[in-house]
Write a protein that holds these residues in place. Structure first.
Motif, short mmCIF file in Angstrom:
data_model
loop_
_atom_site.label_atom_id
_atom_site.label_comp_id
_atom_site.label_asym_id
_atom_site.label_seq_id
_atom_site.Cartn_x
_atom_site.Cartn_y
_atom_site.Cartn_z
N ASN A 157 0.82 -1.21 0.00
CA ASN A 157 0.00 0.00 0.00
C ASN A 157 0.86 1.26 0.00
O ASN A 157 0.60 2.21 -0.75
N ALA A 158 1.91 1.27 0.82
CA ALA A 158 2.78 2.45 0.89
C ALA A 158 3.51 2.66 -0.44
O ALA A 158 3.70 3.80 -0.87
N ALA A 159 3.90 1.58 -1.09
CA ALA A 159 4.56 1.70 -2.39
C ALA A 159 3.60 2.28 -3.43
O ALA A 159 4.00 3.06 -4.29
N ASN A 160 2.35 1.90 -3.35
CA ASN A 160 1.36 2.40 -4.31
C ASN A 160 1.01 3.86 -4.09
O ASN A 160 0.61 4.55 -5.02
N THR A 161 1.15 4.33 -2.86
CA THR A 161 0.73 5.70 -2.55
C THR A 161 1.88 6.68 -2.42
O THR A 161 1.68 7.89 -2.61
N ASN A 162 3.09 6.22 -2.10
CA ASN A 162 4.20 7.13 -1.81
C ASN A 162 5.09 7.43 -3.01
O ASN A 162 5.81 8.43 -3.01
N LEU A 163 5.08 6.56 -4.02
CA LEU A 163 5.98 6.75 -5.16
C LEU A 163 5.34 7.68 -6.19
O LEU A 163 4.14 7.55 -6.49
N PRO A 164 6.10 8.60 -6.75
CA PRO A 164 5.55 9.56 -7.73
C PRO A 164 5.01 8.85 -8.97
O PRO A 164 5.70 8.02 -9.56
N PRO A 165 3.81 9.18 -9.40
CA PRO A 165 3.23 8.55 -10.58
C PRO A 165 3.79 9.17 -11.87
O PRO A 165 4.10 10.36 -11.90
N PRO A 166 3.90 8.40 -12.94
CA PRO A 166 4.45 8.92 -14.18
C PRO A 166 3.58 9.99 -14.83
O PRO A 166 4.07 10.76 -15.67
N ASN A 167 2.31 10.05 -14.46
CA ASN A 167 1.41 11.07 -15.00
C ASN A 167 1.08 12.15 -13.98
O ASN A 167 0.10 12.89 -14.14
N GLY A 168 1.89 12.25 -12.94
CA GLY A 168 1.61 13.20 -11.87
C GLY A 168 1.75 14.65 -12.29
O GLY A 168 2.64 15.00 -13.07
N THR A 169 0.87 15.50 -11.78
CA THR A 169 0.97 16.94 -12.02
C THR A 169 2.08 17.51 -11.14
O THR A 169 2.57 16.87 -10.20
N LEU A 170 2.46 18.76 -11.43
CA LEU A 170 3.52 19.39 -10.64
C LEU A 170 3.12 19.49 -9.18
O LEU A 170 3.94 19.23 -8.29
N ASP A 171 1.88 19.85 -8.90
CA ASP A 171 1.42 19.96 -7.51
C ASP A 171 1.51 18.62 -6.79
O ASP A 171 1.91 18.56 -5.62
N VAL A 172 1.13 17.55 -7.48
CA VAL A 172 1.19 16.22 -6.87
C VAL A 172 2.65 15.84 -6.58
O VAL A 172 2.97 15.33 -5.50
N LEU A 173 3.52 16.09 -7.53
CA LEU A 173 4.92 15.74 -7.36
C LEU A 173 5.54 16.51 -6.20
O LEU A 173 6.23 15.93 -5.35
N ILE A 174 5.30 17.81 -6.16
CA ILE A 174 5.85 18.62 -5.08
C ILE A 174 5.32 18.14 -3.74
O ILE A 174 6.07 18.01 -2.76
N SER A 175 4.02 17.85 -3.67
CA SER A 175 3.41 17.40 -2.42
C SER A 175 4.04 16.09 -1.93
O SER A 175 4.33 15.95 -0.73
N LEU A 176 4.26 15.15 -2.84
CA LEU A 176 4.86 13.87 -2.45
C LEU A 176 6.27 14.06 -1.92
O LEU A 176 6.64 13.45 -0.90
N PHE A 177 7.05 14.89 -2.57
CA PHE A 177 8.43 15.09 -2.13
C PHE A 177 8.49 15.90 -0.83
O PHE A 177 9.31 15.60 0.05
#
Length: 321
Positions: A157-177
């Motif tokens: 579950n953590a791998a599915n939710t914590n890793l940046p998706p290849p289609n992620g928006t900039l906001d999503v990417l920044i939030s994850l990092f």
């Protein structure tokens, strides 16, 4: 009498400090200097062999390390095979069918066990291998802190939710990092690892067929190896950096400025948003990228390491002792 007492306490303090370090409560680049002095030379020789056989392997090991650290810290949980107790991270959506390099880590671990049994964690081996693979492809070196212990479980579950998706928006990417303690700039820096390696068609199909912010000639070229129909050619590969996929350089950022980012998440870094200036800086200054990348990788290595008495030194990286 007072001086003797001070001397005794100082000696006790020094002994406890050494004990803490030996037990893994204190990470150090010299952690195995006495217990496994040949560790670095073993990792280097095995990585030279692996990269010589397939240059892509340097990128694969770097990605393996990244996907380990972003899920509950750098604890080698990503290397665990499925068991009756848990489903491992290898079958997570970002990893299934694309995670590579675990066999190389197995080979390094076998040699390390022969040299110094039950001493070096798989987490530390992976951290060292990621650095060596990067430098072998022309990338920078960085200090690897050692003394980690290995996880005894994994989290699909953590791998599915914590890793940046290849289609992620900039906001999503920044939030994850940011959730992992990295700044937006460090996110853009670490994304530069895509100067190496390849991606599967299934990860970039939407970008090359549906998005407008992509160079038309580049999209047409990528479509030749990635059919529009889902499930057709999903595993076909394309280089993340078409200019120099086996060389660590700043061409990745130059490609982004030309609208030639392979993944949606790549092009998001240069798309009229907050990271445009960072991409421009790295595009024009390869030295700055190298320095920042090394610093970000060193920081990544400090993400949630397990230390004694937590975890264990796994004798086989694929399973718990």
């Amino acid at each position: 009498m007072a001086l003797q007492e001070v001397g005794r306490l100082l000696g006790l303090f020094m002994f406890c400090s050494v004990l803490l370090a030996s037990n893994g409560q204190q990470l150090s680049p010299n952690f195995y200097s006495s217990s496994c002095p040949d560790l670095l030379s073993i990792v280097q020789s095995e990585m030279r062999r692996a990269v010589a056989a397939e240059s892509r392997m340097g990128a694969s090991i770097l990605r393996l390390f990244f996907h380990d650290c972003f899920v509950n810290g750098c604890d080698a949980s990503v290397l665990l095979d499925d068991t009756g107790m848990f489903i491992g991270e290898k079958n997570a959506i970002p990893n299934a069918g694309s995670l590579r390099g675990d066999q190389v880590i197995d080979g390094i671990k076998a040699r390390v066990e022969a040299a110094c049994a039950a001493t070096v964690s798989c987490a530390d081996i992976l951290a060292l291998a990621a650095r060596e693979g990067t430098t072998l492809l022309g990338g920078p070196s960085w200090t690897v802190q050692l003394g980690r212990r290995d996880a005894t479980t994994a989290s699909l579950n953590a791998a599915n939710t914590n890793l940046p998706p290849p289609n992620g928006t900039l906001d999503v990417l920044i939030s994850l990092f940011v959730s992992k303690g990295f700044s937006a700039r460090e996110m853009t820096t670490l994304s530069g690892a895509h100067t190496l390696g390849f991606s599967r068609c299934v990860n970039f199909r939407q970008h090359i067929y549906s998005d407008a912010d992509i160079d038309p000639a580049f999209a047409a070229q990528r479509r030749q190896g990635c059919p529009v129909a889902s499930g057709t050619g999903d595993d076909n590969l394309a280089p993340l950096d078409p200019t120099s996929p086996a060389e660590f350089d700043n061409a990745y950022y130059q490609n982004l400025m030309l609208r030639r980012g392979l993944l949606r998440s790549d092009q998001e870094l240069f798309n009229g948003g907050s990271q445009d200036s960072v991409v421009m800086t790295y595009s024009n200054n390869a030295a700055a990228f190298r320095v920042d990348f090394a610093a970000a990788m060193e920081k990544m290595g400090g993400m949630g390491p397990l230390t004694w008495p937590s975890g264990q030194i796994r004798l086989n990286c694929r399973r718990v002792n």
